[in-house]
Structure formats: C-alpha cells, structure tokens
Design a protein around this motif. Structure first.
Motif, mmCIF file in Angstrom:
data_model
loop_
_atom_site.group_PDB
_atom_site.id
_atom_site.type_symbol
_atom_site.label_atom_id
_atom_site.label_comp_id
_atom_site.label_asym_id
_atom_site.label_seq_id
_atom_site.Cartn_x
_atom_site.Cartn_y
_atom_site.Cartn_z
ATOM 1 N N GLY A 84 0.748 -0.930 -0.158
ATOM 2 C CA GLY A 84 -0.181 -0.361 -0.052
ATOM 3 C C GLY A 84 0.586 1.549 -0.026
ATOM 4 N N ASP A 85 1.968 0.845 0.193
ATOM 5 C CA ASP A 85 3.055 2.516 -0.245
ATOM 6 C C ASP A 85 3.309 2.642 -1.521
ATOM 7 O OD1 ASP A 85 4.997 0.869 2.539
ATOM 8 O OD2 ASP A 85 3.186 1.895 2.873
ATOM 9 N N SER A 86 2.884 2.084 -2.410
ATOM 10 C CA SER A 86 2.690 2.404 -4.073
ATOM 11 C C SER A 86 2.286 3.343 -4.128
ATOM 12 C CB SER A 86 2.840 1.010 -4.762
ATOM 13 O OG SER A 86 3.575 -0.233 -5.080
ATOM 14 N N ALA A 87 3.450 4.957 -3.906
ATOM 15 C CA ALA A 87 2.868 5.861 -4.865
ATOM 16 C C ALA A 87 3.229 6.726 -5.224
ATOM 17 C CB ALA A 87 1.971 6.599 -3.476
ATOM 18 N N LEU A 88 3.047 8.282 -5.856
ATOM 19 C CA LEU A 88 3.240 9.049 -6.456
ATOM 20 C C LEU A 88 3.924 10.374 -4.610
ATOM 21 C CD1 LEU A 88 5.119 10.353 -8.257
ATOM 22 C CD2 LEU A 88 2.771 12.144 -8.336
ATOM 23 N N GLY A 107 8.166 14.701 -7.805
ATOM 24 C CA GLY A 107 8.138 13.278 -7.101
ATOM 25 C C GLY A 107 9.000 12.530 -7.283
ATOM 26 N N THR A 108 8.787 11.033 -6.404
ATOM 27 C CA THR A 108 9.109 10.215 -6.837
ATOM 28 C C THR A 108 7.640 8.644 -6.420
ATOM 29 O OG1 THR A 108 11.309 10.805 -5.713
ATOM 30 C CG2 THR A 108 10.677 8.669 -5.493
ATOM 31 N N GLN A 109 8.602 7.757 -8.337
ATOM 32 C CA GLN A 109 7.257 7.024 -8.204
ATOM 33 C C GLN A 109 7.551 5.653 -7.623
ATOM 34 O OE1 GLN A 109 3.953 7.216 -9.712
ATOM 35 N NE2 GLN A 109 3.420 5.669 -8.497
ATOM 36 N N LEU A 110 6.992 5.747 -6.601
ATOM 37 C CA LEU A 110 7.680 4.179 -6.056
ATOM 38 C C LEU A 110 6.963 2.862 -5.896
ATOM 39 C CD1 LEU A 110 9.247 2.438 -3.911
ATOM 40 C CD2 LEU A 110 7.733 3.748 -2.121
ATOM 41 N N SER A 111 7.101 1.630 -6.661
ATOM 42 C CA SER A 111 6.233 0.900 -7.022
ATOM 43 C C SER A 111 7.229 -0.482 -5.635
ATOM 44 C CB SER A 111 6.522 0.267 -8.332
ATOM 45 O OG SER A 111 5.550 1.214 -8.698
#
Lengths: 113, 110
Positions: A84-88, A107-111
C-alpha cells in the motif's frame, strides 16, 4: 532559478525493504513538505520541515520519517515497505511555513512489489 | 479537521468557460489555494484567496466565500492545454499543514 528537484524519479522495491527519497528545494526556501499521492486517496500530507525541525506531521504510521539538513535539503524514509505504500511521493518547498504558495517537485514514483 | 469536496470530473469544449467548485468543512484556515497538475507532472500553484471575493490572474479567476464555506476556480477561453487535474487546498490554521481536495479532472474537447 532551479526548481524543486526530487531523486530518484522512479523506484521499485519489494515488501519489507526500506527506501530513502531525496528533495532539494528552491534556493532560499527553508520549508519543505512531503505528500503522498495515490489515485484513491489524493494528495495527503506527510510532514513539514523548517530549519531542520519537523513542524507538522500527518496521519501516517511511524514507518514514515524524514529529516532536513542545514542546507534545507530533505529526505524521507519509509521502512518495512508494504504494498500500500506504492504511490507518487511529492516534495514541495516554500519560503516559510506560513507561505501559501508551494512549489512542487516532479515526485518519486515508488512501486512496492 | 478539514474536509474539502470537489466534483471528480468536468468536461468542456475549447473556448468555453468552466467553473470548478470547492466546498469545505473546516474549523479554521488561512485561505484557499488552487493547484493544477497535468498527467505525470508536478502540481503547480494557480491562485490564492486569503480574503472573500474574486482574484483574477489572466484567464484564471478564483473566488472565496467564507460565510458559504465555498470557493471556485473559473477558467475562461479554455485551451486544450488546460486539460489537467485541479486541486483546491487550505492551510489549517491550527496544525498549519496543507489539506488538499480530491481533485477535479478537466477534459477540454476540440
């Protein structure tokens, strides 16, 4: 004048890992704030720093932390990553904590897999 | 706490005028801001209303009525490049952190 710079632009991690994101504010800006953006929850405030001190914190678990250095650059850290931490993750800078105009980085796009 | 509401989507044609509303429930705030975000891009500041009334910046205008807990962003002479998401935001005067609305996706059709 250079804008707000965030690195890295994209990041892929697996559950349980930790991640550190970096933000360099506009020169002269001393306030840095962080936001999480997801399609379902929109833009949510994480925390704000001014002069190396955390001034405000949003409603996120303690796995989310940050810090600000003497040159106003800021980092945020997320430990024990969850899907659930996947986000911009967006960083914004402003002249002061009371300033109404925020300047955002890309931003940093984290997957998280 | 703060809560802001916006329509999720608005569609209009080039050259038209569109109004994006923002209603809020808040115990206190300094003013209402508007940000634009294109897909894949960073939010950019558009306008700020610290006082009730209308603020005009080129093709964009913003309005605030504290007594009605309501504000809006007005975009005139729409252009294709105005297709983006628009967010209203307030800075809570207690915690002093920003709270953003859910965003309105504007689609401008030729």
């Amino acid at each position: 004048k250079a804008g707000v710079t965030q690195t890295p632009r994209y990041l892929i991690k697996t559950r349980g890992q930790q991640v550190t994101l970096s933000c360099s504010p506009i020169s002269g800006h001393r306030s840095v704030s962080w936001y999480q953006q997801t399609p379902g929850q929109g833009l949510q405030f994480l925390f704000e720093y001014f002069s190396e001190t955390q001034r405000n914190k949003g409603n996120f678990p303690g796995r989310f932390s940050g810090r600000q250095f003497s040159n106003s650059r800021s980092e945020m850290n997320v430990s024990t990553l969850e899907l659930g931490d996947s986000a911009l993750y967006l960083c914004a800078s402003s002249l002061a904590t009371t300033n109404e105009k925020l300047f955002f980085g890309s931003g940093t796009q984290l997957s998280v897999l | 706490g703060q809560s802001l509401e916006q329509p999720s989507e608005v569609t209009a044609v080039e050259g038209a005028i569109v109004q994006i509303n923002c209603t809020y429930q808040t115990s206190g705030f300094y003013g209402l801001s508007w940000y634009q975000q294109h897909d894949g891009g960073a939010p950019t500041f558009l306008s700020y209303n610290g006082l009730d009334g209308l603020e005009e910046t080129g093709r964009f205008s913003s309005f605030l009525s504290r007594s009605d807990s309501y504000g809006y962003l007005l975009l005139q002479e729409l252009q294709m490049k105005d297709s983006a998401s628009y967010f209203c935001a307030v800075r809570d005067n207690y915690g002093q952190n920003f709270v953003f609305g859910p965003g309105t996706r504007l689609s401008v059709l030729p």
